[in-house]
Design a protein around this motif. Structure first.
Motif, PDB file in Angstrom:
ATOM      1  N   THR A  48       3.581 -34.189 -19.391  1.00 55.27           N
ATOM      2  CA  THR A  48       4.601 -34.940 -20.127  1.00 55.27           C
ATOM      3  C   THR A  48       4.291 -36.429 -20.006  1.00 55.27           C
ATOM      4  O   THR A  48       3.800 -36.896 -18.968  1.00 55.27           O
ATOM      5  CB  THR A  48       6.001 -34.653 -19.576  1.00 55.27           C
ATOM      6  N   HIS A  49       4.590 -37.186 -21.033  1.00 52.19           N
ATOM      7  CA  HIS A  49       4.280 -38.617 -21.060  1.00 52.19           C
ATOM      8  C   HIS A  49       5.563 -39.390 -21.364  1.00 52.19           C
ATOM      9  O   HIS A  49       6.395 -38.956 -22.175  1.00 52.19           O
ATOM     10  CB  HIS A  49       3.234 -38.931 -22.145  1.00 52.19           C
ATOM     11  N   GLN A  50       5.678 -40.521 -20.688  1.00 56.41           N
ATOM     12  CA  GLN A  50       6.800 -41.408 -20.976  1.00 56.41           C
ATOM     13  C   GLN A  50       6.406 -42.834 -20.601  1.00 56.41           C
ATOM     14  O   GLN A  50       5.567 -43.055 -19.734  1.00 56.41           O
ATOM     15  CB  GLN A  50       8.058 -40.988 -20.220  1.00 56.41           C
ATOM     16  N   ARG A  51       7.034 -43.790 -21.276  1.00 59.96           N
ATOM     17  CA  ARG A  51       6.723 -45.196 -21.027  1.00 59.96           C
ATOM     18  C   ARG A  51       7.595 -45.706 -19.874  1.00 59.96           C
ATOM     19  O   ARG A  51       8.807 -45.490 -19.851  1.00 59.96           O
ATOM     20  CB  ARG A  51       6.967 -46.006 -22.294  1.00 59.96           C
ATOM     21  N   ASN A  52       6.949 -46.393 -18.921  1.00 59.66           N
ATOM     22  CA  ASN A  52       7.691 -46.930 -17.794  1.00 59.66           C
ATOM     23  C   ASN A  52       8.236 -48.310 -18.125  1.00 59.66           C
ATOM     24  O   ASN A  52       7.982 -48.864 -19.206  1.00 59.66           O
ATOM     25  CB  ASN A  52       6.811 -46.972 -16.535  1.00 59.66           C
TER      26      ASN A  52
END
Length: 297
Positions: A48-52
């Protein structure tokens, strides 16, 4: 730079794959390098990918947290603290506690004596010369007569031994045949700090008690490597060349085989050397499956 044998890198291969759900199933020889490695049971894992908050990308793959292409976390402890990748010197062998357990005291107390009794010990029967091997460095304490400070005086060593012999408690007479009736009490340990035994080293600022110096482990590693090379003999030379870019044909030629035959016998020589090392090195026969333990963050 510290030697590779003194460095500890976390996570290990098993811990890294275990973080994505893979489990160790056994060990086998890898055909490309002829090394014995772990085998794993694969497990599907979706990333899973998400912007910090810093504008980068955080990728979560099982327990692995990859931030902007770098691994920053590979699991959590039982208390929920994150486990981060580390490369540090290995821990010093030995415990830090200098307290002696009851089992260690009993093991020392129950050691058999070299002779039945010090009073019955005999010197070496066949001296190499007429001169004593060890000089008289110990003079038994003499008897002290009673005086103003000590009304009873003190028996000397020889007088005390005569008293022991008279009562038959020098080890030459069984306990049940003593001339004076006596009661054999059960063995027991005196509570408190009365026990002396073998003295342990006192702690210092540089080396705490119970820990060995750093150079001791390095000397042990070098001695063990020399021991392996002596026992392996010709196999050690094969392993030295196998870890380089030398081909199997070149290894066979170096050992005296014809070039045409070396290309066929080279792989067999490498396999035989690796098998000899595994049979000789007791650490290569252990179970390297990761064990569950609490690791401080």
């Amino acid at each position: 730079m510290a030697p590779e044998t003194t460095l500890e890198t976390r996570p290990s291969e098993a811990e890294l794959l275990g973080a994505v759900g893979w489990t160790v199933t056994g060990r086998e020889r890898w055909p490309w390098t002829n090394e014995v490695v772990n085998t794993y049971q694969p497990q599907d894992c979706t990333a899973t990918h998400q912007r910090n908050r810093n504008g980068g990308i955080d990728t979560q793959l099982g327990d692995l947290l990859i931030r902007d292409g770098a691994l920053v976390e590979w699991g959590r402890t039982s208390r929920g603290k994150p486990l981060r990748p580390v490369e540090r010197p290995r821990g010093v062998k030995g415990g830090s506690s200098s307290k002696r357990s009851d089992s260690a005291i009993w093991a020392y107390v129950r050691l058999p004596g070299a002779v039945a009794s010090p009073l019955t010990a005999t010197p070496y029967a066949k001296p190499m010369s007429g001169e004593p091997a060890i000089g008289d460095f110990y003079s038994p304490l003499p008897r002290e007569a009673p005086n103003a400070k000590d009304k009873h005086g003190r028996s000397g060593v020889e007088q005390a031994r005569e008293i022991l012999r008279a009562h038959g408690v020098d080890g030459s007479v069984p306990f049940g045949r003593l001339p004076i009736p006596a009661t054999l009490c059960p063995d027991g340990l005196v509570s408190g700090q009365q026990w002396g035994g073998v003295k342990q080293p006192n702690p210092t600022a540089s080396e705490p008690a119970g820990r060995e110096p750093e150079f001791v482990r390095q000397v042990e590693v070098l001695n063990y490597v020399d021991y392996l090379r002596r026992r392996l003999g010709q196999h050690a030379s094969v392993l030295d060349m196998a870890i380089t870019d030398a081909t199997a044909k070149e290894i066979g030629v170096a050992l005296g085989h014809a070039p045409a035959y070396s290309e066929k016998v080279g792989p067999a020589l490498i396999d035989a050397a690796i098998d000899a090392l595994i049979d000789l090195d007791e650490t290569a026969r252990g179970n390297f499956a990761p064990s569950e333990e609490k690791v401080a963050a």
